[in-house]
Enzyme design. Structure first.
Site, PDB file in Angstrom:
ATOM      1  CE  LYS A  34     -36.668  10.496  12.929  1.00 37.13           C
ATOM      2  NZ  LYS A  34     -37.813   9.436  13.164  1.00 37.13           N
TER       3      LYS A  34
ATOM      4  NE  ARG B  49     -47.468   9.627   8.954  1.00 35.29           N
ATOM      5  CZ  ARG B  49     -47.646   8.976  10.211  1.00 35.29           C
ATOM      6  NH1 ARG B  49     -48.871   8.958  10.873  1.00 35.29           N
ATOM      7  NH2 ARG B  49     -46.773   8.054  10.616  1.00 35.29           N
TER       8      ARG B  49
HETATM    9  N1  BES Z   1     -38.705   8.459   8.952  1.00 36.82           N
HETATM   10  C1  BES Z   1     -39.303   7.772   9.935  1.00 36.82           C
HETATM   11  C2  BES Z   1     -39.369   6.538  10.268  1.00 36.82           C
HETATM   12  C3  BES Z   1     -38.185   5.516  10.105  1.00 36.82           C
HETATM   13  C4  BES Z   1     -37.984   5.093  11.250  1.00 36.82           C
HETATM   14  C5  BES Z   1     -37.483   5.194   9.036  1.00 36.82           C
HETATM   15  C6  BES Z   1     -36.767   3.903  11.467  1.00 36.82           C
HETATM   16  C7  BES Z   1     -36.573   4.459   9.058  1.00 36.82           C
HETATM   17  C8  BES Z   1     -36.006   3.801  10.213  1.00 36.82           C
HETATM   18  C9  BES Z   1     -40.692   8.689  10.013  1.00 36.82           C
HETATM   19  O1  BES Z   1     -40.713   9.971   9.480  1.00 36.82           O
HETATM   20  C10 BES Z   1     -40.990   8.942  11.657  1.00 36.82           C
HETATM   21  O2  BES Z   1     -40.306   9.233  12.272  1.00 36.82           O
HETATM   22  N2  BES Z   1     -42.247   8.064  12.071  1.00 36.82           N
HETATM   23  C11 BES Z   1     -42.532   8.267  13.189  1.00 36.82           C
HETATM   24  C12 BES Z   1     -44.298   8.474  13.188  1.00 36.82           C
HETATM   25  C13 BES Z   1     -44.961   8.772  14.492  1.00 36.82           C
HETATM   26  C14 BES Z   1     -44.187  10.086  14.879  1.00 36.82           C
HETATM   27  C15 BES Z   1     -46.166   8.643  14.216  1.00 36.82           C
HETATM   28  C16 BES Z   1     -42.217   7.051  14.086  1.00 36.82           C
HETATM   29  O3  BES Z   1     -41.973   6.062  13.403  1.00 36.82           O
HETATM   30  O4  BES Z   1     -41.846   7.142  15.157  1.00 36.82           O
HETATM   31 ZN    ZN Z   2     -39.998  11.352  10.859  1.00 41.17          ZN
END
Ligand code: BES
Ligand code: ZN
Ligand code: ZN
Length: 493
Positions: free
Chosen positions: A260, A334
């Site tokens: 991230k 997931r």
């Molecule tokens: N934990 C995150 C989602 C999240 C984002 C929770 C902001 C709380 C606040 C999740 O694991 C994630 O990073 N999801 C990605 C999915 C994508 C890579 C398909 C996302 O939301 O960008």
């Molecule tokens: Zn994630």
């Protein structure tokens, strides 16, 4: 747990039992408002407008510290819960606070009790500020709820159990990741349930490998702190319904090798909120002796990049044998949930609920207050009704059959993310999860077990100014609704 104790009082206002008083008022011309008090309220222009809050000097009425909060003419139980919560949150510096509501609404005392526990919660255990300095910013340690004579302390058990459930979630989510590894979270879950009729089972990394839990292992492999799966079983005698709860428990989500950006990583210790919620809900079910079997599954892993971490393109084999190409290691929730959903399905529950801070796309779709709901069968409807009853916000999203082909992978059975396509990201995640919901009675010809997926990525954390009983920080969104849902056996009532 930094939340107030609550008790019932039958002594009418102004009571000497408390250091400060909170009066929640619908309208100042209510006959229950005394002349002395009305004079004081008129002097500061307080009319009882919803959301107005003021400290009042009313020597003719009481010598105690007094605060008033407005409910507005048209209020309901949700307003009372929210506004009493707001007042408890804002009235700091007093040890014991008494609350009285001036309203015609039945059961106002209950909503006031719920609101004061929710709004009275405060997480300051990591502050080094000396005790005497904290005293002025501390919320009440004890709240006395004024209620009719027939109401006793025993009638507070439901409010207490749900308030403690939300407080537990907030405590765990507020705990920084350096103090909460997968092992620590799993051990904590097992420990706090020992006194209750809950049977805890913990899979360590060896047991996960032996059991073939490739999703949880694949996410956790990059971390020096190995993953865990926890099963908490509350099985009261004579239960006719069985609700399975599955929670995402990422103790920290760096994104893994699909790292991230710095700003998006801030706060990712909250990524275990779902696991904390299922723990809190099964505990509440046992505390309240609900006649429903509840099995909670906490899917716990640390999502870190390292020389051992899962790479984009790697293929993981889930516990049911499904192969998944990991196209994005940041779509890890997931993957751990897939294993948990399969494990939960194998026990053939009547309904499955999963809770997860799953997708950032949820915030884009519904903002930060609503929980996103997906699923099949009557479980989504049953949950929406439960959230209505507890005054929590939730909204359904469709699972779209035409998106099914987006789950296809060239090399494996499925891919975990649709790289380069951000359309309906929350729905993509929901459709991925759906594939892991087992069939009723484990019969391949039967329909899938009724299922509802709660995406709390937006609603789980409040980042803006406080409102109502909701403080900045973790909200425990949908925890109370889940307790209510479980109490209803996961049925539409
Ligand atoms: N934990 C995150 C989602 C999240 C984002 C929770 C902001 C709380 C606040 C999740 O694991 C994630 O990073 N999801 C990605 C999915 C994508 C890579 C398909 C996302 O939301 O960008
Ligand atoms: Zn994630
Ligand atoms: Zn995550």
């Amino acid at each position: 747990m930094p939340l107030p104790d609550i008790a019932i009082t039958h002594v009418p206002f102004p009571t000497e039992e408390a250091d400060a008083l909170i009066l929640a008022i619908g309208a100042t011309d209510d006959p229950a408002v005394s002349d002395e008090l009305r004079t004081a309220l008129d002097a500061i222009g307080f009319t009882g407008k919803k959301g107005s809050f003021a400290r009042v000097y009313a020597p003719g009425f009481t010598e105690s510290a007094l605060a008033v909060v407005g409910l507005g003419q048209d209020h309901d139980l949700n307003t009372i819960r929210d506004q009493v919560g707001a007042a408890t949150r804002q009235l700091t510096g007093f040890d014991t606070v008494a609350v009285e509501t001036i309203t015609d609404i039945d059961g106002a005392w209950r909503a006031a009790a719920e609101g004061s526990i929710l709004g009275g919660y405060q997480f300051d255990v990591l502050k080094s500020t000396p005790e005497h300095e904290l005293a002025t910013s501390r919320r009440a340690r004890r709240v006395l709820i004024h209620a009719p004579k027939r109401v006793t302390d025993d009638d507070l058990s439901a409010a207490r159990a749900s308030g403690e459930a939300v407080a537990l979630v907030k405590d765990l989510v507020s705990t920084p990741a350096d103090r909460q590894s997968p092992e620590q979270l799993a051990d904590f879950a097992a420990e706090i349930t020992t006194e209750l009729p809950i049977q805890a089972t913990v899979w360590d990394e060896q047991a996960l490998a032996d059991g073939g839990f490739g999703g949880i292992l694949g996410v956790g492999i990059g971390s020096d702190r190995p993953p865990r799966l926890v099963r908490l079983d509350y099985a009261p005698e004579g239960a006719e319904r069985h609700v399975a709860l599955v929670g995402k428990g990422i103790t920290f989500d760096t994104g893994g090798l699909s790292l991230k950006p710095a700003a998006s990583m801030v706060g990712m210790q909250e990524d275990m909120t779902g696991a904390a919620e299922v723990l809190a809900v099964v505990r509440a079910a046992a505390q309240l002796a609900l006649p429903v079997r509840v099995t909670a599954w906490m899917c716990i892993a640390d999502n870190m990049p390292s020389g051992r971490a899962t790479r984009p393109g790697d293929v993981l084999t889930m516990v049911d044998g499904t192969t998944v190409e990991v196209t994005n290691t940041d779509a890890e929730g997931r993957l751990v949930l897939a294993d948990g959903l399969v494990a939960a399905s194998r026990e053939n529950p009547d309904v499955i609920v999963d809770v997860a801070t799953l997708t950032g796309a949820m915030v884009v779709a519904l903002g930060t207050r609503h929980t996103g709901i997906m699923g099949h069968g009557d479980a989504p409807d049953a949950f929406l009704r439960a959230s209505d009853r507890t005054g929590e916000l939730a909204w359904p999203l469709p699972l779209m059959e035409h998106m099914a082909e987006e789950l296809d992978s060239r090399v494996a059975d499925m891919q975990n993310a649709n790289v380069g396509n951000r359309a309906a990201g929350s729905v993509f995640a929901g459709m991925f999860l759906q594939r892991f919901i087992g069939r009723i009675d484990n019969d391949p010809q039967a329909e899938r077990i009724p299922w509802v997926h709660l995406d709390i990525a937006g609603s789980g954390m409040s980042t803006k100014s406080p409102y109502g009983f909701t403080d900045k920080g973790p909200t425990g969104a949908s925890t109370r609704a889940l307790i209510d849902f479980v109490a209803a056996g996961g049925e539409v009532v």
